[in-house]
Design an enzyme around this catalytic site. Structure first.
Site, PDB file in Angstrom:
ATOM      1  CE  LYS A  30      -9.190   1.016   3.731  1.00  0.00           C
ATOM      2  NZ  LYS A  30      -9.300   2.496   3.682  1.00  0.00           N
ATOM      3  CG  PHE A  64      -2.105   0.827  -8.493  1.00  0.00           C
ATOM      4  CD1 PHE A  64      -3.420   1.151  -8.766  1.00  0.00           C
ATOM      5  CD2 PHE A  64      -1.381   1.636  -7.641  1.00  0.00           C
ATOM      6  CE1 PHE A  64      -4.011   2.262  -8.201  1.00  0.00           C
ATOM      7  CE2 PHE A  64      -1.954   2.750  -7.065  1.00  0.00           C
ATOM      8  CZ  PHE A  64      -3.275   3.069  -7.350  1.00  0.00           C
ATOM      9  NE  ARG A 103     -15.034   3.208   0.247  1.00  0.00           N
ATOM     10  CZ  ARG A 103     -13.812   3.718   0.307  1.00  0.00           C
ATOM     11  NH1 ARG A 103     -12.763   2.916   0.443  1.00  0.00           N
ATOM     12  NH2 ARG A 103     -13.629   5.018   0.210  1.00  0.00           N
ATOM     13  CE  LYS A 154      -3.982   2.095   2.278  1.00  0.00           C
ATOM     14  NZ  LYS A 154      -3.501   3.487   2.141  1.00  0.00           N
TER      15      LYS A 154
END
Length: 458
Positions: free
Chosen positions: A271, A195, A265, A123
């Site tokens: 995460k 990414f 989302r 992250k």
């Protein structure tokens, strides 16, 4: 005209009895005058006559993207007028607000999903940036004005999702570079880590193969694909999380295999962190004592639901001397929420310049075991339910430590460290549940004997 260096405070005489303070915190310029404080635009887009007087009109225009807000460009601001967003920054030519790009956002992992086979990456502690084939755009739709030499090798007419990244623990420096909008040579410190490719209508593996081939062919000097690897299971996840956090990283991101790029989302992107992050608004600067006499002791902040609390740890000396302005939004890190919804062991992370409103904490911890403990010892189906973690604290002089223990069948997991940090996690297994229980009880007696006090109940 002089500039205000990052972390610097200067004073300038105004109409008030005391001089106003001009500050630069991570590239966000502020003034303590009412005109700056009462503007309705985002804090990084504000200016005032004192900033223009000190830095110069041209410098302020360059910082704000080429134009000053209409009200700020006047010598005297009319009564009851509101500042407007600078043209070309978060607004269209017609004056209508520009929405952010259609990007994929993550949920937090709560250990109920088996991540074996998922794609794992670090992250990044950088600035999220969407490349639309011509320019970088923020989540809020604002343009990052990168120098021409930085973007000249990036592919045109291709949309990419990534982060403008400097280094671990380099977030504030990265923000101060990409938000100044002066296309400075400091951009040479930044790398665009890609990414995803949002417009490629295919699974994640195919999208990343596309990105790798695209960047391999164009060979951009300041961009490269972000590294992903397959997660081999909970032990692998735990080891990689510990490695990244030990190096100063934020945590991990996990992508579901064969998943499509979704807008908003999604549970296809998770995460994983030992601590939770949230945002709050600064409502007061609390003075320091002792070694912090004469500077910030703590921030008094408020959550979206009105709950107020203080953040007293996590600040550098520069941040205590130049704290986030009252009214700004800050990110803080915490272990869990109390029964009243108050974050426990909050620690300051950074000031937010990409959002104006405080989002609600929607992912309350309802499980008895925190995410860090779940990472330390995943619970196989059919095993006994874990006891609720017992938390202890020790404070003496400059030493402020926590110690947490949880019993899970024949395993005992402890987590310990400085209050306000994620700490270290160590599991230990025993041949029988009885042996684990004895070890668990003995540890608690030992800690109490050393002066640790239990907090939060059992």
């Amino acid at each position: 005209m002089p500039d205000i260096e990052d972390g610097e405070t200067v004073e300038i005489k105004g109409s008030a009895k005391d001089p106003y303070q001009l500050r630069n915190v991570g590239g966000v310029y502020s003034c303590t005058c009412p005109a700056w404080r009462n503007q309705s635009t985002a804090i990084e887009r504000r200016t005032c006559k004192h900033l223009r007087q000190y830095c110069g009109e041209d410098a302020e225009k360059a910082r704000l993207g080429g134009e000053l807000p209409t009200s700020a460009s006047r010598t005297r601001r009319p009564a009851n007028s509101n500042s407007t967003t600078p043209a070309g920054v978060g607004s269209s030519d017609s004056g209508n607000a520009v929405s952010g790009p259609p990007i994929l956002l993550a949920h937090s992992w709560t250990s109920d999903i088996d991540l074996t086979g998922w794609w794992m990456s670090e992250k990044l502690d950088g600035v999220r940036a969407y490349w639309d084939g011509e320019k970088f755009v923020s989540r809020q739709g604002n343009v990052y004005h990168a120098p021409d030499w930085f973007i000249e090798d990036l592919p045109r007419d291709v949309h990419l999702d990534g982060e403008l990244w400097l280094s671990r623990k380099g977030f504030q420096r990265a923000v101060s570079i990409v938000r100044r909008q002066d296309k400075s040579d400091h951009w040479k410190e930044i790398t665009y880590l890609v990414f995803d490719a949002p417009k490629i209508d295919d699974v994640f593996e195919a999208r990343m193969a596309f990105v790798s081939q695209l960047l391999d062919e164009s060979q951009p000097k300041y961009a490269r694909p972000h590294t992903h690897e397959r997660c081999k299971g909970t032990d692998h996840l735990r080891e990689e999380l510990a490695r990244v956090e030990e190096l100063g990283g934020e945590g991990l991101m996990l992508r579901k295999p064969s998943s499509k790029y979704e807008i908003g989302r999604s549970f296809s992107l998770l995460k994983v962190k030992s601590m939770h992050d949230a945002e709050a608004r600064v409502i007061e600067h609390l003075p320091g004592t002792g070694k912090h006499q004469g500077r910030l002791g703590a921030l008094s902040v408020e959550l979206a639901n009105g709950i107020k609390f203080s953040i007293g740890t996590g600040f550098s000396d520069a941040e205590r001397n130049n704290p986030p302005p009252i009214g700004s939004v800050v990110t803080f890190r915490y272990q869990e929420l109390s029964d009243r919804g108050v974050p426990r062991f909050p620690a300051y992370v950074r000031m937010r310049t990409d959002i104006e409103h405080v989002p609600a904490i929607v992912e309350r911890e309802t499980a008895a075991v925190s995410n860090a403990v779940q990472l330390a010892e995943a619970v196989p189906a059919g095993t006994a339910v874990a006891t609720k973690p017992r938390m202890f604290e020790f404070s003496e002089g400059t030493s402020n430590k926590f110690w947490e223990v949880v019993l899970q069948g024949s395993s005992v997991t402890v987590r310990f460290g400085k209050i306000g940090t994620a700490g270290m996690t160590k599991p230990k297994s025993f041949p029988t549940d009885q042996a684990a229980k004895k070890y668990y009880d003995d540890l608690i007696v030992e800690k109490i004997g050393k002066g640790y006090c239990e907090v939060g109940g059992t």
